[in-house]
Enzyme design. Structure first.
Site, PDB file in Angstrom:
ATOM      1  N   THR A  22       0.858  -1.190   0.000  1.00  0.00           N
ATOM      2  CA  THR A  22       0.000   0.000   0.000  1.00  0.00           C
ATOM      3  C   THR A  22       0.896   1.242   0.000  1.00  0.00           C
ATOM      4  O   THR A  22       2.120   1.139  -0.032  1.00  0.00           O
ATOM      5  CB  THR A  22      -0.924   0.050   1.231  1.00  0.00           C
ATOM      6  OG1 THR A  22      -0.150   0.380   2.398  1.00  0.00           O
ATOM      7  CG2 THR A  22      -1.636  -1.279   1.442  1.00  0.00           C
ATOM      8  N   ARG A  23       0.268   2.413   0.112  1.00  0.00           N
ATOM      9  CA  ARG A  23       1.028   3.669   0.178  1.00  0.00           C
ATOM     10  C   ARG A  23       1.302   4.078   1.622  1.00  0.00           C
ATOM     11  O   ARG A  23       1.774   5.193   1.887  1.00  0.00           O
ATOM     12  CB  ARG A  23       0.267   4.779  -0.571  1.00  0.00           C
ATOM     13  CG  ARG A  23       1.165   5.903  -1.090  1.00  0.00           C
ATOM     14  CD  ARG A  23       0.449   6.787  -2.100  1.00  0.00           C
ATOM     15  NE  ARG A  23      -0.792   7.333  -1.584  1.00  0.00           N
ATOM     16  CZ  ARG A  23      -0.889   8.441  -0.861  1.00  0.00           C
ATOM     17  NH1 ARG A  23       0.185   9.140  -0.565  1.00  0.00           N
ATOM     18  NH2 ARG A  23      -2.062   8.866  -0.446  1.00  0.00           N
ATOM     19  N   LYS A  24       1.026   3.187   2.557  1.00  0.00           N
ATOM     20  CA  LYS A  24       1.320   3.460   3.974  1.00  0.00           C
ATOM     21  C   LYS A  24       2.798   3.161   4.241  1.00  0.00           C
ATOM     22  O   LYS A  24       3.148   2.179   4.901  1.00  0.00           O
ATOM     23  CB  LYS A  24       0.419   2.620   4.878  1.00  0.00           C
ATOM     24  CG  LYS A  24      -1.052   2.994   4.771  1.00  0.00           C
ATOM     25  CD  LYS A  24      -1.905   2.107   5.662  1.00  0.00           C
ATOM     26  CE  LYS A  24      -3.380   2.455   5.541  1.00  0.00           C
ATOM     27  NZ  LYS A  24      -4.246   1.554   6.350  1.00  0.00           N
ATOM     28  N   THR A  25       3.644   4.022   3.699  1.00  0.00           N
ATOM     29  CA  THR A  25       5.088   3.831   3.794  1.00  0.00           C
ATOM     30  C   THR A  25       5.704   4.907   4.664  1.00  0.00           C
ATOM     31  O   THR A  25       5.060   5.903   5.009  1.00  0.00           O
ATOM     32  CB  THR A  25       5.725   3.875   2.398  1.00  0.00           C
ATOM     33  OG1 THR A  25       5.300   5.074   1.731  1.00  0.00           O
ATOM     34  CG2 THR A  25       5.308   2.671   1.565  1.00  0.00           C
ATOM     35  N   HIS A  79       4.780  -4.401   5.058  1.00  0.00           N
ATOM     36  CA  HIS A  79       5.848  -3.395   5.072  1.00  0.00           C
ATOM     37  C   HIS A  79       5.743  -2.382   6.203  1.00  0.00           C
ATOM     38  O   HIS A  79       6.726  -1.713   6.521  1.00  0.00           O
ATOM     39  CB  HIS A  79       5.899  -2.651   3.732  1.00  0.00           C
ATOM     40  CG  HIS A  79       4.611  -1.995   3.328  1.00  0.00           C
ATOM     41  ND1 HIS A  79       4.249  -0.752   3.759  1.00  0.00           N
ATOM     42  CD2 HIS A  79       3.604  -2.422   2.527  1.00  0.00           C
ATOM     43  CE1 HIS A  79       3.071  -0.433   3.233  1.00  0.00           C
ATOM     44  NE2 HIS A  79       2.655  -1.440   2.479  1.00  0.00           N
TER      45      HIS A  79
END
Length: 309
Positions: free
Chosen positions: A138-141, A294
């Site tokens: 996902t874009r939860k980085t 991640h």
């Protein structure tokens, strides 16, 4: 998802080298007192794998030491599993420079390898249930560390998903309501009814080359998104019991209407992890996306030990 073959470092933008430079500067912004003690004598240090996992982040590790005038000779390949204790590589160069890059290089390698290991573990579970769809991140980085995290997902065998807001248009409920409010219309009164206008606006701006994904919380919203031309339908926070039926219903009904199967993809997201993801791996689900591979993931432990003369 087809296996990604070849040297993954060829995917990296040149800007990653600038990022490495910035991280080295952050770690030593003024005097290197420990380096003064060591000096510039040539030496070597062994990179030891101290816990089980998959090696990932080799290009970043190499770049740290390249910028410091050192060389790295690897005994393992990126993507290889390592056991405790494995001599993964040998770093050679001025001792001060080896120790100057030690912590930055190890931090990157440990985190990237942890992500690859976690990703591969979940992918293995899904494949053991005969599901051949796409596992995605996902874009939860972590801000500033996204490239490394996405790279680790790739090494682990999954799809990194979109890298940033420019990679794809994803319309969530907030986007749809904000688009509706901007129009100052008295109608529509539901998300489903507001979806077509939001998709039309997105398509007008993004053009034909950018995919549009719509987050849907009900089958009604999914139907509205498909009718309006969405490329990907995200069934968000559906229960495991509801996912299989909803995905099949959407594929069957739109196939019956003449929309070829595969014209749109169905993605499932929301709280997926190693303990429950297999329950959502239905035949008509194309993508399972999760930040559990991640975000907040543990590391693979490595250390750098100077060789005694």
């Amino acid at each position: 998802m087809a296996s990604l073959h070849g040297d993954l470092s060829h995917l990296l933008p040149l800007t990653y080298k600038q990022t490495i430079t910035a991280w080295l500067e952050e770690d030593c912004p003024s005097f290197d007192y420990g380096g003064f003690v060591v000096g510039e004598a040539e030496g070597e240090a062994k990179l030891l794998g101290k816990s089980k996992g998959i090696v990932a982040g080799v290009p970043f590790f190499n770049e740290v030491f390249s910028q410091l005038g050192c060389t790295v000779e690897w005994n393992v390949k990126e993507g290889d599993p390592v056991e405790t204790i494995t001599t993964c590589a040998v770093v050679r160069g001025p001792m001060r420079k080896i120790l100057l890059g030690e912590r930055v290089a190890l931090n990157i390698l440990a985190r990237c390898s942890g992500i690859a290991t976690k990703t591969n573990a979940l992918l293995t579970i899904l494949r053991s249930h005969s599901w051949n769809g796409i596992l995605a991140g996902t874009r939860k980085t972590t801000p500033g560390f996204r490239l490394v995290e996405k790279y680790g997902i790739l090494v682990g065998g999954a799809d990194p998903h979109r890298h940033d807001l420019s990679s794809m248009t994803m319309l969530k409920d907030n986007h749809i309501w904000a688009c509706h409010n901007k129009s100052q219309s008295t109608t529509p009164t539901t998300i489903a009814a507001a979806i077509p206008a939001a998709i039309a606006a997105a398509r007008a701006a993004a053009g034909f080359s950018t995919k549009i994904e719509v987050e849907c919380r009900s089958v009604e919203e999914a139907h509205a998104a498909i009718a309006a031309g969405a490329d990907i339908i995200m069934l968000d926070n559906f229960s495991a019991a509801d996912v299989a039926g909803a995905a099949k219903l959407l594929k069957d009904e739109w196939t019956a209407k003449g929309k070829a199967r595969g014209t749109f993809l169905i993605e499932v997201s929301g709280g997926l992890n190693e303990g429950n993801a297999a329950q959502f791996a239905a035949e008509d689900v194309d993508i399972l996306s999760t930040s559990s591979i991640h975000q907040g993931v543990g590391i693979v432990d490595f250390s750098l030990k100077v060789a005694l003369r």
